[in-house]
Scaffold this active site. Structure first.
Site, mmCIF file in Angstrom:
data_model
loop_
_atom_site.group_PDB
_atom_site.id
_atom_site.type_symbol
_atom_site.label_atom_id
_atom_site.label_comp_id
_atom_site.label_asym_id
_atom_site.label_seq_id
_atom_site.Cartn_x
_atom_site.Cartn_y
_atom_site.Cartn_z
ATOM 1 N N LYS A 394 4.472 3.757 -0.514
ATOM 2 C CA LYS A 394 3.364 2.844 -0.800
ATOM 3 C C LYS A 394 2.366 3.618 -1.655
ATOM 4 O O LYS A 394 2.067 4.780 -1.359
ATOM 5 C CB LYS A 394 2.705 2.402 0.507
ATOM 6 C CG LYS A 394 1.303 1.822 0.348
ATOM 7 C CD LYS A 394 0.458 1.952 1.607
ATOM 8 C CE LYS A 394 -1.002 1.691 1.323
ATOM 9 N NZ LYS A 394 -1.844 1.723 2.531
ATOM 10 N N TRP A 494 1.908 -5.350 3.796
ATOM 11 C CA TRP A 494 0.894 -6.153 4.493
ATOM 12 C C TRP A 494 -0.481 -5.479 4.505
ATOM 13 O O TRP A 494 -1.270 -5.686 5.419
ATOM 14 C CB TRP A 494 1.347 -6.503 5.916
ATOM 15 C CG TRP A 494 2.696 -7.128 5.947
ATOM 16 C CD1 TRP A 494 3.039 -8.381 5.529
ATOM 17 C CD2 TRP A 494 3.919 -6.532 6.407
ATOM 18 N NE1 TRP A 494 4.390 -8.609 5.690
ATOM 19 C CE2 TRP A 494 4.951 -7.486 6.233
ATOM 20 C CE3 TRP A 494 4.240 -5.287 6.952
ATOM 21 C CZ2 TRP A 494 6.283 -7.233 6.575
ATOM 22 C CZ3 TRP A 494 5.552 -5.041 7.294
ATOM 23 C CH2 TRP A 494 6.555 -6.000 7.112
ATOM 24 N N HIS A 495 -0.755 -4.683 3.479
ATOM 25 C CA HIS A 495 -2.048 -3.996 3.385
ATOM 26 C C HIS A 495 -2.930 -4.629 2.317
ATOM 27 O O HIS A 495 -3.780 -3.958 1.728
ATOM 28 C CB HIS A 495 -1.839 -2.507 3.079
ATOM 29 C CG HIS A 495 -1.128 -1.756 4.163
ATOM 30 N ND1 HIS A 495 -0.705 -0.446 4.033
ATOM 31 C CD2 HIS A 495 -0.757 -2.134 5.427
ATOM 32 C CE1 HIS A 495 -0.100 -0.060 5.152
ATOM 33 N NE2 HIS A 495 -0.123 -1.071 6.004
ATOM 34 N N TYR A 496 -2.746 -5.918 2.060
ATOM 35 C CA TYR A 496 -3.553 -6.573 1.026
ATOM 36 C C TYR A 496 -5.014 -6.656 1.468
ATOM 37 O O TYR A 496 -5.329 -6.694 2.665
ATOM 38 C CB TYR A 496 -2.995 -7.965 0.698
ATOM 39 C CG TYR A 496 -2.809 -8.903 1.852
ATOM 40 C CD1 TYR A 496 -3.832 -9.751 2.241
ATOM 41 C CD2 TYR A 496 -1.600 -8.968 2.553
ATOM 42 C CE1 TYR A 496 -3.666 -10.627 3.307
ATOM 43 C CE2 TYR A 496 -1.423 -9.845 3.609
ATOM 44 C CZ TYR A 496 -2.464 -10.666 3.988
ATOM 45 O OH TYR A 496 -2.303 -11.535 5.044
#
Length: 543
Positions: A394, A494-496
């Site tokens: 990421k 899912w780190h938006y």
């Protein structure tokens, strides 16, 4: 001799059973404590009610925020989802992915697809994303905490992290596969070896987990243990439809002031919660990076063209609501193993100097959900890939940004969101360097036990590139170009974040600029994702 040997055995038996009894009592007390007397179905709520604080969203930020404020005030939390307790798909590590694969209306996750073609999810449950994620717990970097974007008090942040950690953070077990990834990262030059720590440090480390050693998840909802039960009311299945404003001040200097929230219960019945009179009483939106900007726009605070397009009364033309949305792109390589591996989620991270974070997960659970057809949980993936695992990277930041737009006045309908993955060339360069590091980990001696000698890294990349990890068109031989591989196989971790950023929509005290008695406190305020994984910092921020 026999008698002398048997004495310690009896003692051991008595001690272990006593410890087991104490542990059972502790667990029993914990379970009783989680039968919160202040949590109710919204259908039981009065049509009109009054509180000092109203928090919209009982998620990763909303729960610690509510527990904190309840000590000296009356607090209402409106959570659109249900309770996480008693749901084995949330509680047990081995069931990770099941809620994300559940597309039913009652699911604790709500699926959405960005305009980029990447399938994603938002939480719909008390405890928010901490009920759905892979559990990794790691603090933000020191420069993030004291930096110009947020400027938090470092000591207060440390105390708040520790407050969270007493309830929900644990040291993971680190079995064979995760240990091989750790040693492979060190062998690949991600140095030094920092051992186990919650802190963000360059090199390779074992981080915390919200899964305990028994594989049970502990969520932000557990932080409600700290709450004053006489000061808190939590309503489940309570969907906020809009914040109401009145005008305060003299003519020409009047400012909109938030004073109530309109919400509906699961039957559709309308309720209104008002603020008590008081200079410090506020409405706080903690509905997440999609929900918070969405609710602001539904309430008349947002870009005027969107407000007019949906026939929403303009309270404040705020063009930056829903702007600067970002999602940290994730890319992964599936690595089939010739030997069985443990079921594990994220336990190790390699924190590089070039802006990529390397993590990994393993085991057969990822492919076990037949109703899912996307991403890491697709049944179309080779079953052998799940006797093994995946190593992912990421990127930090990211630099690339997008935007959110309202699609409906119904708050249950997802807004349209575009993240523009890899639009900025530096984001793509970081992905390429991260994937190159993963190649070295796979080829390292410490990891050799868990890979087939007959499968080269280019073959592994092609296996991943042909898997249905997103809805983007495919290019042949993606492994030839790591740039193309990154773009073709991009997924979410899912780190938006963004949409209500500090300096654009809220000030450094998280007050919405241009209106009174309204704040936003959650990941939508972030200009960049904190640390390797944001949940620790979101909970800390709520505290």
């Amino acid at each position: 001799m026999v008698g002398r040997r048997s004495a310690p055995s009896v003692a051991y038996f008595l001690v272990t059973h006593a410890l087991f009894f104490l542990l059972a009592c502790r667990l029993s007390a914990s379970q009783q404590a989680r039968n919160y007397t202040f949590v109710h179905d919204a259908r039981t709520a009065p049509e009109i009610s009054y509180y000092d604080y109203i928090i919209v969203g009982g998620g990763t930020a909303g729960c610690p925020l509510a527990a904190t404020l309840s000590q000296n005030a009356t607090v209402l939390v409106l959570e659109r989802g249900g309770s996480p307790y008693g749901d084995p798909n949330i509680t047990y590590l081995a069931n990770f992915g099941a809620p994300l694969a559940d597309a039913s209306p009652s699911s604790p996750s709500q699926r959405f697809i960005s305009e980029d073609g990447v399938i994603n999810a938002r939480a719909r449950v008390l405890g928010g994303g901490s009920c759905l994620n892979a559990g990794f717990y790691s603090r933000a970097e020191a420069d993030y905490i004291s930096g110009r974007d947020v400027g938090w008090n470092s000591e207060l942040a440390k105390q708040s992290y520790e407050w969270v950690e007493k309830k929900v953070a644990f040291q993971p077990p680190m079995k064979q596969w995760q240990s091989a990834v750790r040693d492979g990262l060190i062998d690949a030059g991600v140095l030094p070896n920092n051992g186990f720590t919650y802190d963000h440090m360059y090199g390779t480390k074992v981080g915390g987990s919200i899964f305990d050693t028994a594989g049970h998840r502990h969520t932000a909802a557990d932080l409600l243990d700290y709450a004053n039960p006489d000061g808190l009311t939590v309503l489940l299945k309570a969907t906020a439809h809009k914040v109401l404003f009145h005008t305060r001040g003299t003519q020409g200097k009047a400012r909109p002031t938030a004073h109530a929230v309109v919400f509906r219960d699961s039957t559709g019945a309308k309720h209104r919660a008002y603020l008590n009179s008081g200079a410090h009483n506020e409405i706080i939106i903690s509905a997440g990076s999609l929900g918070s900007p969405q609710l602001l726009i539904l309430s008349g605070v947002g870009p005027v063209d969107q407000l007019k397009a949906h026939n929403i009364t303009v309270v404040l033309d705020q063009p930056m609501v829903g702007q600067l949305m970002s999602d940290n792109p994730m890319n992964a390589v599936f690595v089939p193993s010739p030997v069985p591996v443990e079921v594990s989620l994220i336990e190790v991270v390699g924190i590089t100097h070039f802006g990529s974070y390397i993590e990994a997960a393993s085991g057969a659970n990822f492919g076990s959900f037949p109703d899912n057809d996307y991403g890491l949980f697709s049944p179309k993936l080779d079953r052998a890939a799940f006797r093994g695992g995946f190593i992912l990277e990421k990127i930090m930041g990211p630099i690339s940004t997008g935007h959110l737009e309202l699609t409906s006045k119904n708050p249950n309908v997802n807004p349209s969101v575009t993240f523009n993955y890899f639009k900025h060339p530096e984001d793509l360069a970081r992905c390429v360097q991260g994937m190159s590091t993963i190649e070295r980990v796979i080829g390292s001696k410490p990891f050799s036990k868990f890979r087939y000698d007959t499968l080269s890294v280019p073959q592994l990349l092609n296996m991943t590139a042909t898997a249905p990890v997103n809805l983007l068109p495919r290019h042949s031989n993606s492994s030839v170009s790591l740039e193309q591989f990154c773009k073709d196989t991009v997924m979410t971790i899912w780190h938006y974040h963004g949409g209500c950023q500090v300096g654009a929509v809220v000030d450094r005290d998280y007050k919405v600029i241009g209106v009174d008695a309204l704040r936003v406190i959650d990941g939508s305020t972030f200009n960049a994702s904190p640390g390797t994984n944001p949940q620790a910092t979101v909970m800390m921020l709520g505290r």
